[in-house]
Write a protein that holds these residues in place. Structure first.
Motif, PDB file in Angstrom:
ATOM      1  N   GLU A  79      45.638  77.558 -84.772  1.00 31.77           N
ATOM      2  CA  GLU A  79      44.902  76.877 -83.722  1.00 31.77           C
ATOM      3  C   GLU A  79      44.078  77.835 -82.868  1.00 31.77           C
ATOM      4  N   ARG A  80      44.305  79.135 -82.973  1.00 31.35           N
ATOM      5  CA  ARG A  80      43.600  80.109 -82.141  1.00 31.35           C
ATOM      6  C   ARG A  80      42.099  80.039 -82.409  1.00 31.35           C
ATOM      7  N   ARG A  81      41.361  79.774 -81.377  1.00 30.46           N
ATOM      8  CA  ARG A  81      39.918  79.621 -81.504  1.00 30.46           C
ATOM      9  C   ARG A  81      39.213  80.936 -81.236  1.00 30.46           C
ATOM     10  N   LYS A  82      38.011  81.073 -81.748  1.00 30.19           N
ATOM     11  CA  LYS A  82      37.224  82.280 -81.564  1.00 30.19           C
ATOM     12  C   LYS A  82      35.886  81.921 -80.941  1.00 30.19           C
ATOM     13  N   LEU A  83      35.386  82.813 -80.096  1.00 25.81           N
ATOM     14  CA  LEU A  83      34.094  82.614 -79.446  1.00 25.81           C
ATOM     15  C   LEU A  83      33.399  83.960 -79.320  1.00 25.81           C
ATOM     16  N   THR A  84      32.215  84.050 -79.908  1.00 26.90           N
ATOM     17  CA  THR A  84      31.418  85.271 -79.813  1.00 26.90           C
ATOM     18  C   THR A  84      30.233  85.011 -78.893  1.00 26.90           C
ATOM     19  N   ILE A  85      30.124  85.837 -77.848  1.00 30.24           N
ATOM     20  CA  ILE A  85      29.079  85.681 -76.839  1.00 30.24           C
ATOM     21  C   ILE A  85      28.130  86.870 -76.931  1.00 30.24           C
ATOM     22  N   ARG A  86      26.860  86.596 -77.029  1.00 32.67           N
ATOM     23  CA  ARG A  86      25.848  87.649 -76.979  1.00 32.67           C
ATOM     24  C   ARG A  86      25.000  87.440 -75.725  1.00 32.67           C
ATOM     25  N   GLY A  87      24.851  88.501 -74.944  1.00 36.02           N
ATOM     26  CA  GLY A  87      24.088  88.355 -73.712  1.00 36.02           C
ATOM     27  C   GLY A  87      23.287  89.594 -73.401  1.00 36.02           C
ATOM     28  N   LEU A  88      22.311  89.425 -72.527  1.00 36.04           N
ATOM     29  CA  LEU A  88      21.521  90.556 -72.070  1.00 36.04           C
ATOM     30  C   LEU A  88      22.452  91.554 -71.393  1.00 36.04           C
ATOM     31  N   GLY A  89      22.238  92.830 -71.684  1.00 35.14           N
ATOM     32  CA  GLY A  89      23.197  93.862 -71.333  1.00 35.14           C
ATOM     33  C   GLY A  89      23.607  93.918 -69.882  1.00 35.14           C
ATOM     34  N   THR A  90      22.655  93.803 -68.941  1.00 32.73           N
ATOM     35  CA  THR A  90      22.993  93.954 -67.530  1.00 32.73           C
ATOM     36  C   THR A  90      23.874  92.814 -67.052  1.00 32.73           C
ATOM     37  N   PHE A  91      23.516  91.576 -67.358  1.00 30.47           N
ATOM     38  CA  PHE A  91      24.330  90.440 -66.939  1.00 30.47           C
ATOM     39  C   PHE A  91      25.714  90.516 -67.579  1.00 30.47           C
ATOM     40  N   THR A  92      25.754  90.910 -68.841  1.00 30.34           N
ATOM     41  CA  THR A  92      27.032  91.026 -69.542  1.00 30.34           C
ATOM     42  C   THR A  92      27.928  92.062 -68.887  1.00 30.34           C
ATOM     43  N   ALA A  93      27.365  93.228 -68.573  1.00 35.80           N
ATOM     44  CA  ALA A  93      28.161  94.319 -68.013  1.00 35.80           C
ATOM     45  C   ALA A  93      28.529  94.090 -66.555  1.00 35.80           C
ATOM     46  N   GLU A  94      27.610  93.530 -65.766  1.00 39.68           N
ATOM     47  CA  GLU A  94      27.820  93.459 -64.328  1.00 39.68           C
ATOM     48  C   GLU A  94      28.471  92.160 -63.868  1.00 39.68           C
ATOM     49  N   TRP A  95      28.337  91.086 -64.640  1.00 44.07           N
ATOM     50  CA  TRP A  95      28.943  89.825 -64.193  1.00 44.07           C
ATOM     51  C   TRP A  95      29.968  89.287 -65.173  1.00 44.07           C
ATOM     52  N   LEU A  96      29.580  89.170 -66.448  1.00 47.11           N
ATOM     53  CA  LEU A  96      30.468  88.508 -67.408  1.00 47.11           C
ATOM     54  C   LEU A  96      31.762  89.279 -67.626  1.00 47.11           C
TER      55      LEU A  96
END
Length: 303
Positions: A79-96
């Protein structure tokens, strides 16, 4: 046998196992013939285990518990689900990434991969379930959800400003200015919106490859940076960073969560991430409202 011992009757065991009473009776007889011992005896209309039966039933109960635990573990893995997120580097590093542990705690069965990059996600080429991109919210073949509109402002460590306060653009000429090369808005462009006609002439310039490097340099008190207000929102609320020039400039594009149109928005992992991000960003924007009320807001591209 194990079911009969718990139910106390052949009929009760039959109901539990969804078989006939005769089938249960025959199975008990087969087991008794195998052991060559009586495992049950009737007492006042109930099937009661003999001493040998109690020993066998105890072992069977323990074995069934182990089987159940193993089955539950296997089901959880499936049942373990997987999610791959790709984002712009700054938003990914500083917020996500700083906020991701909260999301993972809410959805522990979700295995998350985060991949930062400089270019927008391409679902035909990139390994991704969802993406985080800047734009106007309309992309062919994609569904999108609005997250926020970036506001650009000057930011600094308050310790840096104790000896040389900054309050107006001309004060920047005596400060070290940090230039992130991945920010598509330059200091001069920002200043022309905030104070048209002013030209920055600081002799102290430091060019950095990414906005994340710039944010870290600002935190260390190296100089004054230019970046997205929301990305350092928590630090502005706590006062560990400040916006010394009381102006913010809204850009004409916004941040969106996107996913392929063929993927329904009610797919659990997409829905969970979408709802959490909207709520989390909304809470931060609400916390920033008192600070923004003190700022003058202008718009890039406004005439």
């Amino acid at each position: 046998m194990e079911a009969v011992s718990r139910q106390g009757s052949l009929a009760g065991a039959a109901r539990e196992l969804n078989v006939t009473t005769g089938a249960v009776s025959r199975q008990v007889m087969v087991i008794e013939e195998y052991y060559g011992r009586k495992l049950f005896e009737r007492k006042k209309g109930r099937m009661v285990l003999t001493e040998v039966g109690r020993q066998c039933a105890g072992s069977l109960t323990e074995a069934f518990k182990l089987i159940e635990i193993a089955s539950m573990k296997a089901e959880r893995q499936e049942e373990r689900r997987k999610l791959t997120i790709r984002g712009l580097g700054t938003f990914t590093a500083e917020w996500l990434l700083p906020n991701l542990p909260e999301f993972e705690a809410l959805y522990p069965s979700l295995e998350i991969q985060v991949k930062g990059q400089r270019k927008p996600v391409n679902f035909d080429m990139d390994d991704a379930d969802v993406g985080l991109i800047i734009g106007r919210g309309r992309w062919r073949g994609l569904e999108s959800e609005y997250l926020y509109t970036p506001r650009i402002t000057a930011i600094a460590n308050p310790d840096l400003l104790r000896d040389k306060p900054i309050g107006i653009p001309s004060d920047l000429n005596s400060a070290r200015i940090l230039h992130p090369m991945d920010l598509h808005i330059s200091w001069q462009q920002w200043l022309q919106v905030v104070q048209p006609g002013f030209h920055l002439e600081s002799p102290k310039n430091c060019w950095l490859e990414t906005s994340s490097q710039m944010f870290n340099a600002v935190r260390l008190g190296v100089g004054v940076g230019l970046g997205q207000y929301l990305l350092v929102g928590y630090e502005l609320v706590r006062g560990t960073l400040v916006a010394p020039i009381k102006s913010v400039a809204r850009v004409s594009h916004s941040m969106y969560l996107v996913w392929p149109r063929k993927v329904e928005s009610n797919v659990p992992e997409v829905r969970d991430l979408r709802d959490w991000m909207i709520a989390k960003i909304g809470d931060l924007e609400h916390a920033l409202e008192p600070l923004l009320a003190e700022m003058r807001e202008v718009q890039f591209g406004a005439r």
